[in-house]
Design a protein around this motif. Structure first.
Motif, PDB file in Angstrom:
ATOM      1  N   PHE A  35      -8.140 -10.012 -16.906  1.00  0.00           N
ATOM      2  CA  PHE A  35      -6.827 -10.637 -16.805  1.00  0.00           C
ATOM      3  C   PHE A  35      -7.027 -12.030 -16.245  1.00  0.00           C
ATOM      4  N   ALA A  36      -6.208 -12.957 -16.689  1.00  0.00           N
ATOM      5  CA  ALA A  36      -6.219 -14.283 -16.075  1.00  0.00           C
ATOM      6  C   ALA A  36      -5.427 -14.223 -14.771  1.00  0.00           C
ATOM      7  N   VAL A  37      -5.949 -14.864 -13.743  1.00  0.00           N
ATOM      8  CA  VAL A  37      -5.262 -14.846 -12.450  1.00  0.00           C
ATOM      9  C   VAL A  37      -3.867 -15.429 -12.577  1.00  0.00           C
ATOM     10  N   ALA A  38      -3.693 -16.349 -13.505  1.00  0.00           N
ATOM     11  CA  ALA A  38      -2.395 -17.003 -13.675  1.00  0.00           C
ATOM     12  C   ALA A  38      -1.365 -16.107 -14.352  1.00  0.00           C
ATOM     13  N   ASP A  39      -1.776 -14.925 -14.844  1.00  0.00           N
ATOM     14  CA  ASP A  39      -0.864 -14.053 -15.594  1.00  0.00           C
ATOM     15  C   ASP A  39      -0.067 -13.117 -14.692  1.00  0.00           C
ATOM     16  N   ASP A  40       0.322 -13.583 -13.524  1.00  0.00           N
ATOM     17  CA  ASP A  40       1.139 -12.799 -12.587  1.00  0.00           C
ATOM     18  C   ASP A  40       0.514 -11.433 -12.295  1.00  0.00           C
ATOM     19  N   VAL A  41      -0.781 -11.410 -12.034  1.00  0.00           N
ATOM     20  CA  VAL A  41      -1.471 -10.171 -11.658  1.00  0.00           C
ATOM     21  C   VAL A  41      -1.317  -9.979 -10.149  1.00  0.00           C
ATOM     22  N   PRO A  42      -0.634  -8.914  -9.716  1.00  0.00           N
ATOM     23  CA  PRO A  42      -0.457  -8.706  -8.265  1.00  0.00           C
ATOM     24  C   PRO A  42      -1.800  -8.456  -7.574  1.00  0.00           C
ATOM     25  N   ASP A  82      -2.315  -9.735  -3.747  1.00  0.00           N
ATOM     26  CA  ASP A  82      -2.025  -9.579  -2.317  1.00  0.00           C
ATOM     27  C   ASP A  82      -1.251  -8.291  -2.073  1.00  0.00           C
ATOM     28  N   ASP A  83      -1.617  -7.589  -0.997  1.00  0.00           N
ATOM     29  CA  ASP A  83      -0.994  -6.311  -0.607  1.00  0.00           C
ATOM     30  C   ASP A  83      -1.220  -5.207  -1.647  1.00  0.00           C
ATOM     31  N   VAL A  84      -2.117  -5.462  -2.611  1.00  0.00           N
ATOM     32  CA  VAL A  84      -2.433  -4.451  -3.625  1.00  0.00           C
ATOM     33  C   VAL A  84      -3.916  -4.113  -3.583  1.00  0.00           C
ATOM     34  N   ILE A  85      -4.762  -5.124  -3.615  1.00  0.00           N
ATOM     35  CA  ILE A  85      -6.207  -4.924  -3.639  1.00  0.00           C
ATOM     36  C   ILE A  85      -6.748  -4.935  -2.212  1.00  0.00           C
ATOM     37  N   PRO A  86      -7.433  -3.899  -1.768  1.00  0.00           N
ATOM     38  CA  PRO A  86      -8.038  -3.901  -0.429  1.00  0.00           C
ATOM     39  C   PRO A  86      -9.030  -5.050  -0.305  1.00  0.00           C
ATOM     40  N   PRO A  87      -9.077  -5.707   0.854  1.00  0.00           N
ATOM     41  CA  PRO A  87      -9.982  -6.859   1.018  1.00  0.00           C
ATOM     42  C   PRO A  87     -11.436  -6.551   0.652  1.00  0.00           C
ATOM     43  N   LYS A  88     -11.907  -5.321   0.941  1.00  0.00           N
ATOM     44  CA  LYS A  88     -13.313  -4.996   0.660  1.00  0.00           C
ATOM     45  C   LYS A  88     -13.602  -4.907  -0.832  1.00  0.00           C
ATOM     46  N   VAL A  96     -15.260  -7.726  -6.087  1.00  0.00           N
ATOM     47  CA  VAL A  96     -15.619  -7.147  -7.388  1.00  0.00           C
ATOM     48  C   VAL A  96     -14.435  -7.152  -8.340  1.00  0.00           C
ATOM     49  N   VAL A  97     -13.252  -7.511  -7.849  1.00  0.00           N
ATOM     50  CA  VAL A  97     -12.061  -7.567  -8.707  1.00  0.00           C
ATOM     51  C   VAL A  97     -11.843  -8.980  -9.232  1.00  0.00           C
ATOM     52  N   VAL A  98     -11.881  -9.971  -8.345  1.00  0.00           N
ATOM     53  CA  VAL A  98     -11.671 -11.363  -8.736  1.00  0.00           C
ATOM     54  C   VAL A  98     -13.036 -12.012  -8.946  1.00  0.00           C
ATOM     55  N   GLU A  99     -13.304 -12.431 -10.175  1.00  0.00           N
ATOM     56  CA  GLU A  99     -14.595 -13.019 -10.531  1.00  0.00           C
ATOM     57  C   GLU A  99     -14.410 -14.468 -10.968  1.00  0.00           C
ATOM     58  N   THR A 100     -15.523 -15.150 -11.115  1.00  0.00           N
ATOM     59  CA  THR A 100     -15.517 -16.530 -11.632  1.00  0.00           C
ATOM     60  C   THR A 100     -16.273 -16.544 -12.953  1.00  0.00           C
ATOM     61  N   VAL A 145      -9.665 -11.713 -13.413  1.00  0.00           N
ATOM     62  CA  VAL A 145      -9.583 -10.394 -12.789  1.00  0.00           C
ATOM     63  C   VAL A 145     -10.279  -9.381 -13.682  1.00  0.00           C
ATOM     64  N   ASN A 146     -11.282  -8.704 -13.139  1.00  0.00           N
ATOM     65  CA  ASN A 146     -11.975  -7.656 -13.873  1.00  0.00           C
ATOM     66  C   ASN A 146     -11.033  -6.464 -14.016  1.00  0.00           C
ATOM     67  N   ARG A 147     -10.652  -6.160 -15.232  1.00  0.00           N
ATOM     68  CA  ARG A 147      -9.595  -5.160 -15.465  1.00  0.00           C
ATOM     69  C   ARG A 147      -9.956  -3.773 -14.925  1.00  0.00           C
ATOM     70  N   MET A 148     -11.150  -3.283 -15.228  1.00  0.00           N
ATOM     71  CA  MET A 148     -11.496  -1.925 -14.789  1.00  0.00           C
ATOM     72  C   MET A 148     -11.574  -1.845 -13.267  1.00  0.00           C
ATOM     73  N   ASN A 149     -12.195  -2.833 -12.639  1.00  0.00           N
ATOM     74  CA  ASN A 149     -12.266  -2.838 -11.183  1.00  0.00           C
ATOM     75  C   ASN A 149     -10.876  -2.948 -10.564  1.00  0.00           C
ATOM     76  N   TYR A 150     -10.013  -3.692 -11.245  1.00  0.00           N
ATOM     77  CA  TYR A 150      -8.633  -3.824 -10.762  1.00  0.00           C
ATOM     78  C   TYR A 150      -7.920  -2.474 -10.812  1.00  0.00           C
ATOM     79  N   GLU A 151      -8.103  -1.735 -11.898  1.00  0.00           N
ATOM     80  CA  GLU A 151      -7.471  -0.418 -12.017  1.00  0.00           C
ATOM     81  C   GLU A 151      -7.927   0.519 -10.903  1.00  0.00           C
ATOM     82  N   ILE A 152      -9.243   0.543 -10.649  1.00  0.00           N
ATOM     83  CA  ILE A 152      -9.774   1.412  -9.595  1.00  0.00           C
ATOM     84  C   ILE A 152      -9.178   1.037  -8.240  1.00  0.00           C
ATOM     85  N   SER A 153      -9.100  -0.250  -7.962  1.00  0.00           N
ATOM     86  CA  SER A 153      -8.579  -0.709  -6.667  1.00  0.00           C
ATOM     87  C   SER A 153      -7.101  -0.373  -6.504  1.00  0.00           C
TER      88      SER A 153
END
Length: 287
Positions: free
Chosen positions: A54-61, A63-69, A73-77, A85-93
Motif C-alpha cells: 500500500f502507498a502510505v499516502a493512500d490513507d492507510v491507518p 498510528d494507534d493501529v500498528i504496534p511500535p515493535k 517490518v510494516v513500513v518500508e522504503t 506499507v508491506n500488505r501482509m505484514n500490515y495484516e498480521i499487525s
C-alpha cells in the motif's frame, strides 16, 4: 518470532482469516479505536487481490493501529526512497492489535456472545437500580474513595518495604538492569492433614499399582480423554494413539515430570510427538 508468525499466516491461515473477516462485523464504542475498524475495512477491501504493498499516502491507518515493535517490518522504503506499507505484514499487525482490543471489549463483534457489545453486559435497568446492584455486589458507589484507599494501601506497603530492605534477609536489590528487586520464595506450606490421610489410604489399597496405571484405568472407565479435541480441522492419528499420548502428556504435566522424561520411558513415542499433542489438544477450554 515475527517471521515465524508471517510464515504460518501466509502458508496456512491467511485464506481462512479472510473469510472470517468477511463474515464477522467489528465495531467499537470508542472513537479512539476507529482507526482499527478502518484498517480492517481496508484489509477486507483487498482480500483476493495480489497487491503486495500500500502507498502510505493512500490513507492507510498506522498510528494507534500498528504496534511500535512491528513498524519497521510494516513500513518500508522502496528503491526510490518512497515509503510503502508491506500488505501482509500490515495484516498480521492489525490482527495482533485486534486480538488485544477484543479481549478488553474495546472492539466487539455484532451478534457474538463472549465478544458482544460491552453495553449489553449490564442489565437493562442498571442506571435506574445502580445503588441496588452495587449493594448486592458489595461495592461502593464512590469510586474516588476506593481508589484513594487502594493508593494509601500501596504507599504503606512500599514505605514498609523501603524501610526494612536493609534488614530483610528475603529481599535484596540486585545490579541487574539498574536494580531489580529479588524476593526469596516463601517456605513451603505444611502438607494438609487430609492429603496425608488420602495418600496413606491409596498406599494401603493399591500399594502395588503405579499412579500412571490408576490414571489409565480411570480413563478406560470414564473416557475423560475424549473431551480433549484437536484445535486442527482434522485428526489424522488414530484415536487410540491420541489417547495414549494424551495420557502421557497429562501425566507428565500433572506430576511435573515433564514431557521429555515421559518420552524417554516410551521408545515408540518421541518428545516431538508429545509436544504436538500438548499444542493441539491441551488448552484451557479442554481442561
Amino acid at each position: 518470532v515475527y517471521y515465524k508468525m508471517r510464515s504460518s499466516y501466509s502458508n496456512t491461515y491467511r485464506t481462512a482469516i479472510g473469510e472470517l473477516l468477511n463474515t464477522l462485523e467489528f465495531r467499537s464504542n470508542n472513537s479512539k479505536y476507529q482507526p482499527i475498524i478502518e484498517a480492517l475495512d481496508l484489509i477486507k477491501k483487498h482480500i483476493g487481490t495480489r497487491q503486495k504493498y500500500f502507498a502510505v499516502a493512500d490513507d492507510v491507518p498506522i498510528d494507534d493501529v500498528i504496534p511500535p515493535k512491528f513498524k519497521k517490518v510494516v513500513v518500508e522504503t522502496d528503491k526510490n526512497g518512497d515509503l510503502r506499507v508491506n500488505r501482509m505484514n500490515y495484516e498480521i499487525s492489525v490482527l495482533y492489535t485486534l486480538r488485544d482490543k477484543l479481549k478488553c471489549k474495546e472492539i466487539w463483534v455484532v451478534d457474538a456472545n463472549r465478544y458482544r457489545n460491552p453495553d449489553e453486559d449490564l442489565p437493562g435497568d442498571f442506571e435506574e437500580r445502580r445503588e441496588e446492584y452495587y449493594e448486592s455486589l458489595g461495592l461502593r458507589l464512590d469510586a474516588d474513595s476506593v481508589i484513594n484507599e487502594l493508593k494509601q494501601s500501596l504507599h504503606r506497603a512500599l514505605d514498609q518495604l523501603n524501610q526494612t530492605i536493609p534488614q530483610n534477609p528475603k529481599v535484596r536489590i540486585t545490579n541487574h538492569k539498574g536494580g531489580w528487586i529479588s524476593v526469596t520464595p516463601l517456605d513451603p506450606q505444611p502438607e494438609p492433614e487430609r492429603l496425608a490421610q488420602l495418600k496413606r489410604e491409596i498406599a494401603k489399597r493399591w500399594w502395588m499399582i503405579e499412579l500412571i496405571d490408576v490414571f489409565k484405568e480411570a480413563d478406560l472407565r470414564i473416557d475423560f480423554t475424549n473431551a480433549f479435541q484437536s484445535l486442527a480441522a482434522h485428526e489424522r492419528l488414530d484415536r487410540s494413539e491420541i489417547q495414549k499420548r494424551l495420557l502421557l502428556c497429562l501425566y507428565g504435566l500433572g506430576t511435573n515430570m515433564g514431557l521429555k522424561r515421559m518420552a524417554t520411558g516410551n521408545t515408540d513415542i518421541t518428545y516431538e510427538n508429545l509436544l504436538y499433542i500438548k499444542r493441539k489438544f491441551i488448552h484451557p477450554e479442554n481442561l
